[in-house]
Each structure stands twice: as C-alpha cells, then as structure tokens.
Motif scaffolding. Structure first.
Motif, PDB file in Angstrom:
ATOM      1  N   UNK A 214       0.833  -1.212   0.000  1.00 10.42           N
ATOM      2  CA  UNK A 214       0.000   0.000   0.000  1.00 10.42           C
ATOM      3  C   UNK A 214       0.866   1.260   0.000  1.00 10.42           C
ATOM      4  N   UNK A 215       2.118   1.121   0.444  1.00 13.42           N
ATOM      5  CA  UNK A 215       3.057   2.250   0.420  1.00 13.42           C
ATOM      6  C   UNK A 215       3.727   2.325  -0.954  1.00 13.42           C
ATOM      7  N   UNK A 216       4.336   3.470  -1.252  1.00 13.64           N
ATOM      8  CA  UNK A 216       5.081   3.568  -2.508  1.00 13.64           C
ATOM      9  C   UNK A 216       6.326   4.409  -2.286  1.00 13.64           C
ATOM     10  N   UNK A 217       7.227   4.340  -3.239  1.00 12.18           N
ATOM     11  CA  UNK A 217       8.437   5.145  -3.157  1.00 12.18           C
ATOM     12  C   UNK A 217       9.224   5.046  -4.446  1.00 12.18           C
ATOM     13  N   UNK A 218      10.331   5.760  -4.515  1.00 10.62           N
ATOM     14  CA  UNK A 218      11.184   5.728  -5.708  1.00 10.62           C
ATOM     15  C   UNK A 218      11.789   4.340  -5.901  1.00 10.62           C
ATOM     16  N   UNK A 219      12.085   3.676  -4.783  1.00  8.15           N
ATOM     17  CA  UNK A 219      12.659   2.325  -4.800  1.00  8.15           C
ATOM     18  C   UNK A 219      11.587   1.330  -4.363  1.00  8.15           C
ATOM     19  N   UNK A 220      11.710   0.038  -4.758  1.00  8.55           N
ATOM     20  CA  UNK A 220      10.795  -0.961  -4.197  1.00  8.55           C
ATOM     21  C   UNK A 220      10.901  -0.973  -2.672  1.00  8.55           C
TER      22      UNK A 220
END
Ligand code: ATR
Length: 272
Positions: A214-220
């Motif tokens: 459910x989270x996101x970011x530039x990296x996995x």
C-alpha cells in the motif's frame, strides 16, 4: 470555478493537487484544487469554514480520516465499513457526504495491472486503519479466502468479527503462517516507512503469486524486495492506488471518470 482541497497534517508532500490538476485538464473541468495544512485540533472548524465559503469537496488525509467520518452527515456503505473517510462531497441537498475511496482505488489498480482477485487466496499483513479501508472492496471481488496476519493478533480478530459477513476472512499471527500458501499478499503494515519487514516464512507464495504494497516510493519497498527474492511473479507499490482513490473522488465530485494511467506514469517519472 469550483473549489476543492486536501486537508492534512503534514500536507507539504501531498500529490493530490498535482493529480487533480491533471484530471481536470484531461476532462476539461473548470476547478481549483488546493492543499491546506490544518492544525490537529482545528479540523472541524476548518472544514465548516471551507464549505461555508462555497467549497464543493475535500480530500482528507492523515490524521483526520476518522474525524471526517464523524463529521460527514451521510456515509457511503464502504465508508461506513471502513470507519474512516477520505472524501467529503457537498451534495445538491446541501448535506455533506463522506466516502472512502482507498479500497476501490487499490482494486481498480489491480484491475489495471491485470491482476485477478476472484478465486485467489489472499494474505493481508497488518490490521490498522489502512487495512480496514480496503477490506470491503477487496472482499467484493470474491477472493476464495482472506487471511489477516498482524503482530497484535487481537486487532486482526476484531477485523474478522467486523467483516466476516462479507466473505471468508480469518485472523492469524505471523508464526501461524508457517506452511500456508497464498496467491496475493498485500502489505498494509506501516513497516515500509521504517524499512522493517514483518517476520514472514520464506515459502508463502504459490507459483504466479502477486505482491502489493500500500506504500510507494522511488525504490521498491522492503516488502516488495522480499517478494522478488521469494518468488513473486509480479509486484506493485501503492502509487496506482493513490491515483485510483483520487480518480474515484473526482468521479464523486464531477460525475466524470478521468484516465489514471497517464497520471500514474507522470508521477512515477517524478519519483525517481
Ligand atoms: P495505518 O493507518 O497506516 O494502518 P496503524 O493503524 O497504526 O496505521 O496500523 C499500523 C499497522 O502496521 C498495524 O497493523 C501494526 O501492527 P500492530 O497492530 O501490532 O501495532 C503494523 N506494524 C507497525 N510496525 C510494525 C512492525 N515493526 N512489525 C509488524 N507490524 C507492524
């Protein structure tokens, strides 16, 4: 020009204004969308002032989703189930409707990714507010079973008691997952923020299994790295869910459905 905004604390990094600006441009809708930092004890006052000044709709984010639930004069069934509201909409009768579009945003993202949910055995990690928000739309897709695993088992059991009328839902500790197999794992814990990972057995995934954070970011996220190392066929983070929940809010306000894919692509490019 109709006025919309997102209220939160903190709010500085919110992507909602950029998302809704792109939706408005795409669909030719004349609207203005702002972000507003709201003091922790001034939510209700600020919402009342917004609508008194002619505002048409709000997004609500951390930490105000439960307060917005209490504020809404009417609730959609999915908001009622979630116990939290991320969208407020002024209706033609003057009443404020509260909705929760987080879960449907996730389900639509999985559809966009061509991930089947129907008939699948699903594991959800975590039993906090984020998980409560996705359970009803997820169960509406007819998975064969949903197991909710949480560090604090009693919180998973509470969710099972609240949602078991909607499908086969079961609570588990992380230890009890040993020997179990799943087709889809959704990480709804807040561990990605701290770079932690719940203690998971290595052999949890069926062949062709999918993992979603459910989270996101530039990296996995740490969970998505774990997924790749442990045989996941596909992984995705929550950026598509973020855009999906916004699209559903936009639809509630404007009765027109924007395209999510170009917006997800543009946001993804800005992340890296
Ligand atoms: P949110 O609104 O993001 O869901 P929350 O309601 O505080 O936030 O829920 C956080 C979830 O992450 C909970 O399921 C929590 O587990 P507990 O109920 O046992 O507290 C889970 N969580 C947070 N840190 C964790 C960790 N280090 N290991 C495992 N689970 C963790």
């Amino acid at each position: 020009t109709d006025q919309y905004a997102v209220f939160g604390n903190p709010i500085n990094h919110s992507k909602s204004p950029a998302i809704h600006r792109q939706f408005a441009e795409q669909t030719g809708q004349d609207l203005h969308y702002a972000k507003q930092l709201v003091a922790e004890d001034e939510f209700v006052k600020t919402v009342q002032a917004f609508f008194a000044q002619g505002g048409k709709g709000l997004n609500v984010t951390i930490p105000f989703k439960v307060e917005a639930f209490g504020f809404a004069q009417e609730l959609t069934p999915r908001a009622q189930r979630a116990g939290a509201v991320n969208v407020l909409a002024l209706q033609t009768d003057g009443k404020i409707l509260g909705d929760n579009t987080d879960g449907i945003g996730m389900v639509h993202d999985m559809h966009n990714l061509d991930w089947e949910i129907q008939g699948k055995r699903v594991l959800i990690l975590g039993a906090g507010g984020a998980v409560r928000g996705i359970l009803q739309p997820l169960l509406a897709e007819h998975p064969i079973q949903v197991v909710i695993a949480n560090r604090t088992l009693s919180k998973a059991e509470e969710l099972v008691a609240e949602f078991h009328d909607l499908g086969d839902v079961k609570a588990s500790s992380f230890e009890q997952l040993a020997g179990e197999k799943f087709d889809l794992i959704i990480n709804g814990t807040s561990t990605s923020l701290s770079g932690d990972l719940p203690p998971l057995p290595a052999d949890l995934l069926n062949p062709n299994a999918y993992c979603y954070d459910l989270m996101y970011g530039a990296e996995p996220t740490v969970f998505l790295k774990w997924a790749l190392e442990n045989g996941a066929a596909k992984i995705a983070d929550g950026l598509g869910m973020l855009v999906g929940q916004a699209a559903e809010a936009f639809y509630l306000w404007r009765h027109i459905r924007p395209e999510v894919v170009p917006v997800i692509t543009a946001l993804r490019r800005q992340l890296s």
